[in-house]
Design a protein around this motif. Sequence first.
Motif, PDB file in Angstrom:
ATOM      1  N   LYS A   3       0.828  -1.188   0.000  1.00  0.00           N
ATOM      2  CA  LYS A   3       0.000   0.000   0.000  1.00  0.00           C
ATOM      3  C   LYS A   3       0.874   1.255   0.000  1.00  0.00           C
ATOM      4  CE  LYS A   3      -4.301   1.501   2.058  1.00  0.00           C
ATOM      5  NZ  LYS A   3      -5.329   1.177   3.062  1.00  0.00           N
ATOM      6  N   THR A   5       1.213   5.388   0.753  1.00  0.00           N
ATOM      7  CA  THR A   5       0.654   6.538   1.464  1.00  0.00           C
ATOM      8  C   THR A   5       0.907   7.787   0.632  1.00  0.00           C
ATOM      9  OG1 THR A   5       1.045   5.516   3.619  1.00  0.00           O
ATOM     10  CG2 THR A   5       0.786   7.913   3.560  1.00  0.00           C
ATOM     11  N   CYS A   7       0.895  11.810   0.370  1.00  0.00           N
ATOM     12  CA  CYS A   7       0.949  13.042   1.171  1.00  0.00           C
ATOM     13  C   CYS A   7       0.848  14.227   0.218  1.00  0.00           C
ATOM     14  CB  CYS A   7       2.250  13.124   1.965  1.00  0.00           C
ATOM     15  SG  CYS A   7       2.536  11.746   3.082  1.00  0.00           S
ATOM     16  N   VAL A 212       5.698   5.558   0.054  1.00  0.00           N
ATOM     17  CA  VAL A 212       5.178   6.896   0.311  1.00  0.00           C
ATOM     18  C   VAL A 212       5.326   7.718  -0.961  1.00  0.00           C
ATOM     19  CG1 VAL A 212       7.392   7.773   1.198  1.00  0.00           C
ATOM     20  CG2 VAL A 212       5.241   8.908   1.831  1.00  0.00           C
ATOM     21  N   SER A 250      -3.790   5.358   0.230  1.00  0.00           N
ATOM     22  CA  SER A 250      -4.269   5.987   1.457  1.00  0.00           C
ATOM     23  C   SER A 250      -3.658   7.374   1.530  1.00  0.00           C
ATOM     24  CB  SER A 250      -3.898   5.159   2.690  1.00  0.00           C
ATOM     25  OG  SER A 250      -2.498   5.153   2.875  1.00  0.00           O
ATOM     26  N   SER A 252      -2.221  10.602   4.111  1.00  0.00           N
ATOM     27  CA  SER A 252      -1.741  10.895   5.457  1.00  0.00           C
ATOM     28  C   SER A 252      -0.806  12.103   5.393  1.00  0.00           C
ATOM     29  CB  SER A 252      -1.025   9.676   6.046  1.00  0.00           C
ATOM     30  OG  SER A 252      -0.669   9.909   7.397  1.00  0.00           O
ATOM     31  N   TYR A 257       3.433   9.181   8.633  1.00  0.00           N
ATOM     32  CA  TYR A 257       3.990   8.033   7.913  1.00  0.00           C
ATOM     33  C   TYR A 257       5.345   7.633   8.488  1.00  0.00           C
ATOM     34  CZ  TYR A 257       6.550   5.489   4.338  1.00  0.00           C
ATOM     35  OH  TYR A 257       7.331   4.568   3.689  1.00  0.00           O
TER      36      TYR A 257
END
Length: 630
Positions: A3, A5, A7, A212, A250, A252, A257
Amino acid sequence: MAKVTICLELPVASIYVGEEASFEEQYQQGFKKVLSFLYTHHRFPLSIPFSGEQLVYFQDRHPEALEILKELTNRHQIEVLGVGYYAPIFPLLFPVDRIGQIEKLNAELRSTIGKRPRGMMLFGSIWDSSLVTTFQSCDMEYVHIDSTLVPSTAKGFYPLITSEQGKSVKILPLYANLSPSLEEDGRHWFERVKHAMRRELRNEENSDFPLVLTIPLDPLSYGDFFQSPVCESINALLESARLDAEEELSFSLPQAYLRTAKRFIPAYIPAGMDWQIGQWARTAYKKCENKSRFPITIHDYLNTYRQSKRLYERMVYIRMRLGQSGGDKVRKKAAQEKLWEAQGGLHFLSPQDGLPAQAALRQKAYRALNEAEKLVRESSDFKESFTKFDYNGDGLCEYVCRMQTFHAVIQDYTGQIIELDLINGGPDYVANTDSKRTLFSEQLYERGHSEAGLSPIFFNERKFDARRQEIQLEGQGCFAAAKQALSLRKNYIVTTNGFVLQYILKNESQTRLDAVFEVEANFAQTVFDTEKQYEPELILNGGRKTLSDALPYSVDSGVSMLQILDRADKISFRFEPNEAAGFKADTLCFADGSHALSIRFFWTVSLEADRAMEKTINFAIVPIRKLHSL
């Protein structure tokens, strides 16, 4: 695939600069929309960079913005990012200024928002590995840089870590190419992001490693993003809590993170800058692909745009003077503040379009630097001086004049004044966008022709006398198609309020030299609320003539004095040739919209073989209150 993340970040371009009117315009069109959206959409996370000037503006004009920011921070919806108090270009600063700007902003953030940053966003992603030690000493955990600076050996979408001299800092690359557009459908943007991930991570052994992806919003439309279809799609996803259903994605904040990250990819990040800026750094005002295997750096950029390089040279000089000064600590601290103010990155270049800063911003920086020098002088005993050293780092010595009311730099091989600063917060009158338009350049023309016929003359020093404040330069050249040999001596005597400039032109050939000898001076625009900053006045054939509304202007002879009034800075420049001269005046216009006053004195030259002629110009800088009528 693991997955990822995502930002989302506001760009550095969201940081305000300029006069109060432009601050207000940017707030109303950009940042106010951001705050309004975030305040009513509790699940939407966003990282926001702040400068000290921006926070002070909020305190003075929009304290409600600070109250909203406090609430957004307390509910962990936003993360503040540091950029330095004046958003400087960190690799250009001495370590003491790097740390000072970071800590000053941290203190401002604590007092206004109640939270200090743990991450940095760099102006223009201008990076150098020497920044690692600075950032760690300021307790910065991570830094954002443009993804194009990351070597291909460091796979994308992984958190990186880089080290220098035993210190380390985490790197989160910014993927500007994946920024959502205003017209883009949310589903299409999600698929575009996932496609980029799959392409980058194909056959990657660590595909289950937590990923990320930091994405900056478009700097030209970040305010309108929050009313766009793609933003509605992201927020609908967040509000419905269907992130798990959206496969790998997702949202965040970077620090959230990093708290859970267990592994970082070691990478060495060489010096470089955002590719959108770097593509302008090979050829002035032209986009050029970087075909070198080396990244383009900020110093490559400055070497292309000499107007920005000269501001940098002045900044370094003031920092060295400040470091060497003693005495009054209060004045030294005030001088340091003015130095930091001048170091703002927007004084050197615009991160939005990659081009050099507008002339108005560069002059704003020069005024701050000249105010800093005034305070440095007042902090200890000041004595006028005339010295020579490598002022601009070109390997040759320049001549530096530190007089009571002005600072000037004479270039050695051209003999031209390339910097003329008024102390006490005045501008630099030679800071033209075309850095070749200086004070006291010279040329020979064939009679009746408008094109210069003199080969470039490069001067050598014949004499330098620091005590008498005098230099004598001499160069050789050839004139016209006949290649007539000649020599030119150019002598300066520096005075408290200006210069005495002497030319001695000698015909070294065996044939008669018939030409027009011309001396040119160009005065940069230093105030920008009027097109008629300068008021030239002549003594022509014994009478007075004002040229304010008569440019371009030309007269073949009879000029015995020129006075140029700059009422904005209450100063006058007075030229007195020892022999009546011909005269031309015109306005030069540059690509960035700025202009300059260009004036030229000229004389007819007729020299037999081995004969010489001498011309002298007295140049004085006079405060208007001391002026007498012409």
